[in-house]
Motif scaffolding. Structure first.
Motif, PDB file in Angstrom:
ATOM      1  N   GLY A 178       1.055  -1.291   0.140  1.00  0.00           N
ATOM      2  CA  GLY A 178       0.121   0.139  -0.172  1.00  0.00           C
ATOM      3  C   GLY A 178       0.815   1.130  -0.158  1.00  0.00           C
ATOM      4  O   GLY A 178       2.101   1.228  -0.349  1.00  0.00           O
ATOM      5  N   VAL A 179       0.382   2.264   0.321  1.00  0.00           N
ATOM      6  CA  VAL A 179       1.057   3.865   0.436  1.00  0.00           C
ATOM      7  C   VAL A 179       0.604   4.321   1.491  1.00  0.00           C
ATOM      8  O   VAL A 179      -0.609   4.355   1.952  1.00  0.00           O
ATOM      9  CB  VAL A 179       0.570   4.576  -0.900  1.00  0.00           C
ATOM     10  CG1 VAL A 179       1.299   5.933  -0.989  1.00  0.00           C
ATOM     11  CG2 VAL A 179       1.184   3.857  -2.339  1.00  0.00           C
ATOM     12  N   VAL A 180       1.712   4.941   2.333  1.00  0.00           N
ATOM     13  CA  VAL A 180       1.444   5.715   3.586  1.00  0.00           C
ATOM     14  C   VAL A 180       1.995   7.003   3.271  1.00  0.00           C
ATOM     15  O   VAL A 180       3.149   6.952   2.801  1.00  0.00           O
ATOM     16  CB  VAL A 180       2.245   5.074   4.798  1.00  0.00           C
ATOM     17  CG1 VAL A 180       2.182   5.903   5.870  1.00  0.00           C
ATOM     18  CG2 VAL A 180       1.967   3.395   4.998  1.00  0.00           C
ATOM     19  N   VAL A 181       1.063   8.022   3.494  1.00  0.00           N
ATOM     20  CA  VAL A 181       1.349   9.291   3.423  1.00  0.00           C
ATOM     21  C   VAL A 181       1.677   9.772   4.962  1.00  0.00           C
ATOM     22  O   VAL A 181       0.762   9.814   5.668  1.00  0.00           O
ATOM     23  CB  VAL A 181       0.321  10.314   2.610  1.00  0.00           C
ATOM     24  CG1 VAL A 181       0.736  11.664   2.764  1.00  0.00           C
ATOM     25  CG2 VAL A 181      -0.013   9.739   1.419  1.00  0.00           C
ATOM     26  N   TYR A 182       3.023  10.183   5.097  1.00  0.00           N
ATOM     27  CA  TYR A 182       3.232  10.381   6.325  1.00  0.00           C
ATOM     28  C   TYR A 182       3.676  11.770   6.617  1.00  0.00           C
ATOM     29  O   TYR A 182       4.412  12.536   5.831  1.00  0.00           O
ATOM     30  CB  TYR A 182       4.521   9.769   6.850  1.00  0.00           C
ATOM     31  CG  TYR A 182       5.051   9.909   8.201  1.00  0.00           C
ATOM     32  CD1 TYR A 182       4.557   9.312   9.443  1.00  0.00           C
ATOM     33  CD2 TYR A 182       6.040  10.741   8.308  1.00  0.00           C
ATOM     34  CE1 TYR A 182       4.915   9.786  10.709  1.00  0.00           C
ATOM     35  CE2 TYR A 182       6.712  11.039   9.855  1.00  0.00           C
ATOM     36  CZ  TYR A 182       5.965  10.606  10.987  1.00  0.00           C
ATOM     37  OH  TYR A 182       6.365  10.730  12.112  1.00  0.00           O
ATOM     38  N   ALA A 231       9.609   7.181   9.293  1.00  0.00           N
ATOM     39  CA  ALA A 231       9.220   6.831   8.071  1.00  0.00           C
ATOM     40  C   ALA A 231       9.741   5.459   7.506  1.00  0.00           C
ATOM     41  O   ALA A 231       9.107   4.606   7.010  1.00  0.00           O
ATOM     42  CB  ALA A 231       9.483   8.039   6.942  1.00  0.00           C
ATOM     43  N   ILE A 274       8.305   2.863   9.245  1.00  0.00           N
ATOM     44  CA  ILE A 274       7.021   2.341   8.918  1.00  0.00           C
ATOM     45  C   ILE A 274       7.076   1.795   7.542  1.00  0.00           C
ATOM     46  O   ILE A 274       6.341   0.618   7.439  1.00  0.00           O
ATOM     47  CB  ILE A 274       6.192   3.745   8.648  1.00  0.00           C
ATOM     48  CG1 ILE A 274       5.725   4.438   9.719  1.00  0.00           C
ATOM     49  CG2 ILE A 274       5.004   3.430   7.818  1.00  0.00           C
ATOM     50  CD1 ILE A 274       5.329   5.739   9.860  1.00  0.00           C
ATOM     51  N   ALA A 275       7.887   1.981   6.610  1.00  0.00           N
ATOM     52  CA  ALA A 275       8.045   1.281   5.433  1.00  0.00           C
ATOM     53  C   ALA A 275       8.602  -0.170   5.588  1.00  0.00           C
ATOM     54  O   ALA A 275       8.232  -1.112   5.085  1.00  0.00           O
ATOM     55  CB  ALA A 275       9.051   1.962   4.544  1.00  0.00           C
ATOM     56  N   THR A 281       5.664  -2.150   7.647  1.00  0.00           N
ATOM     57  CA  THR A 281       4.445  -2.443   6.812  1.00  0.00           C
ATOM     58  C   THR A 281       4.508  -3.037   5.354  1.00  0.00           C
ATOM     59  O   THR A 281       3.732  -3.582   4.839  1.00  0.00           O
ATOM     60  CB  THR A 281       3.385  -1.223   6.680  1.00  0.00           C
ATOM     61  OG1 THR A 281       4.326  -0.168   5.666  1.00  0.00           O
ATOM     62  CG2 THR A 281       3.183  -0.854   8.041  1.00  0.00           C
ATOM     63  N   ALA A 337       4.864  -1.164   2.884  1.00  0.00           N
ATOM     64  CA  ALA A 337       4.226  -0.079   2.103  1.00  0.00           C
ATOM     65  C   ALA A 337       5.450   1.080   1.697  1.00  0.00           C
ATOM     66  O   ALA A 337       6.287   1.204   2.121  1.00  0.00           O
ATOM     67  CB  ALA A 337       2.878   0.499   2.936  1.00  0.00           C
ATOM     68  N   VAL A 360       6.177   4.762   1.365  1.00  0.00           N
ATOM     69  CA  VAL A 360       6.002   5.725   2.357  1.00  0.00           C
ATOM     70  C   VAL A 360       6.313   7.050   1.592  1.00  0.00           C
ATOM     71  O   VAL A 360       7.512   7.216   1.139  1.00  0.00           O
ATOM     72  CB  VAL A 360       6.671   5.673   3.674  1.00  0.00           C
ATOM     73  CG1 VAL A 360       6.661   6.983   4.514  1.00  0.00           C
ATOM     74  CG2 VAL A 360       6.141   4.123   4.497  1.00  0.00           C
ATOM     75  N   SER A 416       6.825  10.834   2.750  1.00  0.00           N
ATOM     76  CA  SER A 416       6.931  11.934   4.119  1.00  0.00           C
ATOM     77  C   SER A 416       6.886  13.191   3.399  1.00  0.00           C
ATOM     78  O   SER A 416       7.747  13.653   2.498  1.00  0.00           O
ATOM     79  CB  SER A 416       8.482  11.553   4.752  1.00  0.00           C
ATOM     80  OG  SER A 416       8.478  12.429   5.683  1.00  0.00           O
TER      81      SER A 416
END
Length: 95
Positions: free
Chosen positions: A52-56, A74, A77-78, A81, A83, A85, A87
């Motif tokens: 997925g994609v996380v916008v931090y 960041a 998180i990458a 997950t 995903a 990321v 940032s």
């Protein structure tokens, strides 16, 4: 005691808003800096397809912090997950 932005000197703000990573962090396959309409983006990607994609968007009360200061988060998180990321840097008070 409540402090307002006028009480922060430029040297303090520069230290609280670095544009480079200041802590050692986990490796990701690809990292790059980019921008979108002048907004700084730090992008973390894997060799495999992302989950997925996380916008931090870093915290800091909208007056301190930066993608550089939060690089370690960041990356964590990458790695945790799988995903991609992104940032995001943003204009901080009193700018």
């Amino acid at each position: 005691m409540v402090m307002d932005m006028e009480s922060f000197d430029p040297e303090f703000l520069a230290m609280a808003r670095p544009d480079f990573a200041i802590f050692p962090a986990k490796d990701v396959a690809r990292f790059r800096k980019d921008d979108l309409a002048g907004v700084p983006l730090w992008i973390y990607e894997h060799d495999d397809a992302p989950t997925g994609v996380v916008v931090y968007i870093h915290g800091g009360g909208f007056c301190t912090g930066s993608p550089g200061l939060m690089d370690i988060i960041a990356r964590e998180i990458a790695v945790a997950t799988g995903a991609a990321v992104i940032s995001v840097g943003y204009r901080l008070a009193p700018e």
